[in-house]
Design a protein around this motif. Structure first.
Motif: not given
Ligand code: FES
Length: 343
Positions: A249, A277, A280, A283
């Motif tokens: 992330t 990813l 998220q 984030d």
């Protein structure tokens, strides 16, 4: 009074003989003697250090180590990084010049000086030893942490120096005994043992090709060391360095801070962060590259891949996929690829 036992180890073929002091492992004793004993992880995982016991007795520190397959067990093979000779022994192993240590590993007493956070789960720990910190960019050391039964392998993130500075960027492992000790129970002035250097994925300054460093997760430190070593040696006056960092992330991404301080950043040193990813919850937003890091390497460098020298470090699925992509899809020669396998 501590009396160090001394056992003699002799290898076949070659008839090399060296001594093992105290509870050293067969592998570490061999490397201290300057022998090219094959190895990578020093931690029982990769299986590179297999040998056959021909005579004498050993103590096996980790009989179930994943580095040995069922077939290896049936053939009576052992791992040199997990065995200690209890008598004089004779072993069968094929040593090679490529595995000979450029700098022979040594045990040193190190004092913990300071730590600072790099990301939400990576922290840099700085230790100081008497005398110089002798290692090559990209190498690792075995840290014997009080209260942790087996030494752990961690890569240095700085470069060798005469001030005795050893810096490690360590990723916290959930429920990990060693990282729990390091992150929560280490105080300035505490002493631990640093044994090193180890590892064969070190910077080759004599190679004139442009450089690609690929780091994922806990593989940040050795790649930062390689970049620093390349910058310090003056190699980057005539070469480009591409630094790929793959995180899950956006909050995992780091590396730029270390590269930014190097001469040539943005001009000869290029940072390519990749996130697998993005988006998220909670984030920060991400507008950079997404996907797997090996795909990002291929997208950025394309058909030119065989012209680079590769260094990488990270989780086994990453290093394995990267190696296959380079060697199978792009015919990059094995000699241009440097990584130590950890599991
Ligand atoms: Fe011994 Fe990896 S299993 S070096």
């Amino acid at each position: 009074e501590i009396v160090m036992t001394q056992t003699r180890i002799t290898t076949e073929p070659g008839n090399h003989a060296f001594d093992q002091l105290g509870k050293d492992t067969v592998l570490r004793a061999a490397l201290r003697a300057g022998l090219g004993f094959p190895y990578e992880c020093n931690s029982g995982g990769c299986g590179s250090c297999k040998f056959e016991l021909l005579a004498g007795e050993v103590e096996n520190l980790w009989p179930q180590a994943p580095g040995l397959t069922e077939r290896d067990h049936r053939r009576g093979l052992l791992l040199a990084c997990q065995c200690t000779a209890s008598t004089d022994i004779r072993i069968k192993v094929r040593t090679t010049p490529e595995c000979e240590p450029v700098i022979k590993p040594q045990r040193r007493c190190a004092r913990f000086a300071a730590a600072n956070d790099i990301t939400h789960d990576i922290r840099e720990f700085r230790f100081v030893t008497e005398g110089g910190a002798d290692f090559l960019a990209g190498q690792y050391a075995m840290l014997a942490i009080p209260g942790v039964s087996t030494p752990r392998a961690y890569s240095m993130s700085n470069v060798g120096n005469s001030q005795g500075e050893w810096h490690f960027q360590i990723r916290r492992v959930a429920h990990g005994v060693a990282t729990d000790k390091l992150f929560h129970h280490l105080h300035a002035g505490d002493e631990i043992e640093i044994d090193g250097p180890y590892g064969l994925a070190y910077l080759r300054p004599e190679v004139t090709r442009d450089i690609v460093c690929v780091a994922g997760g806990s593989g940040l430190a050795p790649m930062v060391s390689i970049a620093r070593g390349a910058a310090q040696s003056g190699m980057l006056k005539t070469r480009q360095l591409h630094f790929f960092y793959g995180g899950r992330t956006p909050r995992d991404i780091c590396g730029e801070t270390f590269l930014r301080e190097l001469p040539g950043y943005g001009d000869r040193i290029h940072f390519h962060p990749v996130v697998s990813l993005p988006g998220q919850e909670g984030d920060s937003p991400w507008s950079g590259e997404t996907g797997f890091v090996h795909d990002a390497v291929r997208r950025s460098l394309g058909d030119g891949l065989p012209n680079f020298e590769f260094y990488f470090a990270g989780p086994p699925p990453m290093t394995q996929t990267l190696q296959e992509m380079l060697m199978v899809d792009h015919q990059v020669p094995f000699e241009q690829i440097h990584f130590d396998r950890f599991f």
